[in-house]
Design an enzyme around this catalytic site. Sequence first.
Site, PDB file in Angstrom:
ATOM      1  N   ALA A  88       0.849  -1.202   0.000  1.00  0.00           N
ATOM      2  CA  ALA A  88       0.000   0.000   0.000  1.00  0.00           C
ATOM      3  C   ALA A  88       0.882   1.249   0.000  1.00  0.00           C
ATOM      4  O   ALA A  88       0.646   2.185  -0.771  1.00  0.00           O
ATOM      5  CB  ALA A  88      -0.925   0.002   1.219  1.00  0.00           C
ATOM      6  N   TYR A 126      -5.913   9.129  12.945  1.00  0.00           N
ATOM      7  CA  TYR A 126      -4.737   8.254  13.062  1.00  0.00           C
ATOM      8  C   TYR A 126      -4.408   7.987  14.533  1.00  0.00           C
ATOM      9  O   TYR A 126      -4.177   6.840  14.944  1.00  0.00           O
ATOM     10  CB  TYR A 126      -3.531   8.892  12.356  1.00  0.00           C
ATOM     11  CG  TYR A 126      -2.223   8.172  12.592  1.00  0.00           C
ATOM     12  CD1 TYR A 126      -1.958   6.954  11.960  1.00  0.00           C
ATOM     13  CD2 TYR A 126      -1.251   8.700  13.441  1.00  0.00           C
ATOM     14  CE1 TYR A 126      -0.759   6.286  12.173  1.00  0.00           C
ATOM     15  CE2 TYR A 126      -0.057   8.035  13.659  1.00  0.00           C
ATOM     16  CZ  TYR A 126       0.192   6.824  13.027  1.00  0.00           C
ATOM     17  OH  TYR A 126       1.387   6.165  13.250  1.00  0.00           O
TER      18      TYR A 126
HETATM   19  N1  LIG Z   1       7.698   6.547  10.825  1.00  0.00           N
HETATM   20  C1  LIG Z   1       7.316   7.100  11.967  1.00  0.00           C
HETATM   21  O1  LIG Z   1       7.801   8.149  12.357  1.00  0.00           O
HETATM   22  C2  LIG Z   1       6.275   6.443  12.813  1.00  0.00           C
HETATM   23  C3  LIG Z   1       5.872   7.082  14.003  1.00  0.00           C
HETATM   24  C4  LIG Z   1       4.914   6.476  14.798  1.00  0.00           C
HETATM   25  C5  LIG Z   1       4.405   5.239  14.445  1.00  0.00           C
HETATM   26  N2  LIG Z   1       4.799   4.658  13.267  1.00  0.00           N
HETATM   27  C6  LIG Z   1       4.213   3.353  12.916  1.00  0.00           C
HETATM   28  O2  LIG Z   1       5.248   2.475  12.519  1.00  0.00           O
HETATM   29  C7  LIG Z   1       4.770   1.555  11.558  1.00  0.00           C
HETATM   30  C8  LIG Z   1       5.685   1.552  10.340  1.00  0.00           C
HETATM   31  O3  LIG Z   1       5.701   2.853   9.784  1.00  0.00           O
HETATM   32  P1  LIG Z   1       6.658   3.272   8.569  1.00  0.00           P
HETATM   33  O4  LIG Z   1       7.133   4.653   8.858  1.00  0.00           O
HETATM   34  O5  LIG Z   1       7.638   2.199   8.313  1.00  0.00           O
HETATM   35  O6  LIG Z   1       5.605   3.384   7.383  1.00  0.00           O
HETATM   36  P2  LIG Z   1       5.607   2.716   5.940  1.00  0.00           P
HETATM   37  O7  LIG Z   1       4.406   3.281   5.238  1.00  0.00           O
HETATM   38  O8  LIG Z   1       6.925   2.854   5.292  1.00  0.00           O
HETATM   39  O9  LIG Z   1       5.371   1.179   6.283  1.00  0.00           O
HETATM   40  C9  LIG Z   1       4.109   0.618   6.521  1.00  0.00           C
HETATM   41  C10 LIG Z   1       4.019  -0.664   5.715  1.00  0.00           C
HETATM   42  O10 LIG Z   1       2.755  -1.285   5.970  1.00  0.00           O
HETATM   43  C11 LIG Z   1       2.250  -1.774   4.743  1.00  0.00           C
HETATM   44  N3  LIG Z   1       0.797  -1.884   4.812  1.00  0.00           N
HETATM   45  C12 LIG Z   1      -0.105  -0.870   4.856  1.00  0.00           C
HETATM   46  N4  LIG Z   1      -1.343  -1.358   4.840  1.00  0.00           N
HETATM   47  C13 LIG Z   1      -1.238  -2.721   4.811  1.00  0.00           C
HETATM   48  C14 LIG Z   1      -2.181  -3.780   4.788  1.00  0.00           C
HETATM   49  N5  LIG Z   1      -3.496  -3.529   4.754  1.00  0.00           N
HETATM   50  N6  LIG Z   1      -1.726  -5.047   4.753  1.00  0.00           N
HETATM   51  C15 LIG Z   1      -0.383  -5.293   4.743  1.00  0.00           C
HETATM   52  N7  LIG Z   1       0.549  -4.340   4.767  1.00  0.00           N
HETATM   53  C16 LIG Z   1       0.128  -3.054   4.793  1.00  0.00           C
HETATM   54  C17 LIG Z   1       2.681  -0.742   3.714  1.00  0.00           C
HETATM   55  O11 LIG Z   1       2.651  -1.216   2.383  1.00  0.00           O
HETATM   56  C18 LIG Z   1       4.078  -0.403   4.211  1.00  0.00           C
HETATM   57  O12 LIG Z   1       5.050  -1.227   3.608  1.00  0.00           O
HETATM   58  C19 LIG Z   1       3.328   1.965  11.286  1.00  0.00           C
HETATM   59  O13 LIG Z   1       2.505   1.179  12.098  1.00  0.00           O
HETATM   60  C20 LIG Z   1       3.279   3.408  11.726  1.00  0.00           C
HETATM   61  O14 LIG Z   1       1.976   3.804  12.090  1.00  0.00           O
HETATM   62  C21 LIG Z   1       5.714   5.218  12.453  1.00  0.00           C
END
Ligand SMILES: NC(=O)c1ccc[n+]([C@@H]2O[C@H](COP(=O)([O-])OP(=O)(O)OC[C@H]3O[C@@H](n4cnc5c(N)ncnc54)[C@H](O)[C@@H]3O)[C@@H](O)[C@H]2O)c1
Length: 332
Positions: free
Chosen positions: A45, A155
Amino acid sequence: MNTNQLELLSSSKVLVTGAAGFIGSNLCEALLESGSTVVGLDNFATGHKKNISELEKHANFTFIEGDIRNLDDCHKACNGVNYILHQAALGSVPRSINDPITSNDVNVGGFLNMLVAARDAEVKRFIYAASSSTYGDSKSMPKVEEKIGKPLSPYAITKYVNELYADNFKKTYDLDTVGLRYFNVFGRKQDPNGAYAAVIPKFVMQLMEHESPVINGDGSFSRDFTYIDNVIQMNMLAIVTDNNEALNNVYNTAFGERTTLNELVMLLKEYLSDFDSEIAKIDVKNGPERRGDVPHSLASVDKAKSLLGYNPKFDIKSGLKEAVKWYWDNLK
Ligand SMILES: NC(=O)c1ccc[n+]([C@@H]2O[C@H](COP(=O)([O-])OP(=O)(O)OC[C@H]3O[C@@H](n4cnc5c(N)ncnc54)[C@H](O)[C@@H]3O)[C@@H](O)[C@H]2O)c1
């Protein structure tokens, strides 16, 4: 890490959801380096095939293309797994404001599917990406885990609901969980493109292209920017800890210092100027404040230090230097 902990990692099968994303792909890489057998699940996604192309060459890595909104996919991915690092979600506050239904379906419905699949597979521990957005309108600083406010975005609601479900699955089904409240994570492989790109990769790309970054608001908002290697350390510690008191808890996952947006841009310009001196001359623009943004964010990491033995190695400056170099070497 001690010998027992290293042995535990090398003898474990770990499922990483969101494996093609920024944090998930970095976690897979670190686990494979530690000798773990790794299963990655992602539906692309927001993740990218290029993030897993190197991982797929590894004999101990299996990738499943699937959606956490589909319970069968979750069951399949959990088969024979000892630990889960659940990262899959739709990130970004503005995305959730534009489309709260899809954010909720993935972040809450998908999360619940993963908990059910983890319970059914009798995994040892379910470790999940929570978020600093859960502090919402709480004014207290630094943020301590037990004192949260009201969520400021859809969110933030989804991420808080994750914590409530995790807590309930311990009480109801005796599933051990650990929630890691990430604070603005940055580093290699974070996506700089798209409407919902995070501020650091977006500004780095703009500066490399000699474009002026636009700060939302006057630049006085601050964040506890956290380098990816600190986040990897927290996930590893959550897997290997043998401290029962540490389980079924949530932890701030941060460095424990805050930096304003204005300071951030100055640092980025300084570090990028080592590669291209013209970047030092680029002006910064200011735009309107964004809805749903928390003004200031600073974590206390005392709980993680005392219960998990967390010892973050990268502050913002050392992390930014690594990240900037990675973007220059890989995306310029
Ligand atoms: N990056 C940050 O600063 C941050 C801060 C707080 C929390 N988070 C949390 O950390 C986690 C990872 O974030 P990230 O920064 O790596 O984001 P990202 O978007 O790079 O990674 C998220 C991954 O989840 C996959 N995904 C989304 N929907 C899906 C579904 N329905 N089924 C299977 N896979 C799915 C996406 O394709 C993506 O590869 C998330 O849960 C995010 O909410 C991130």
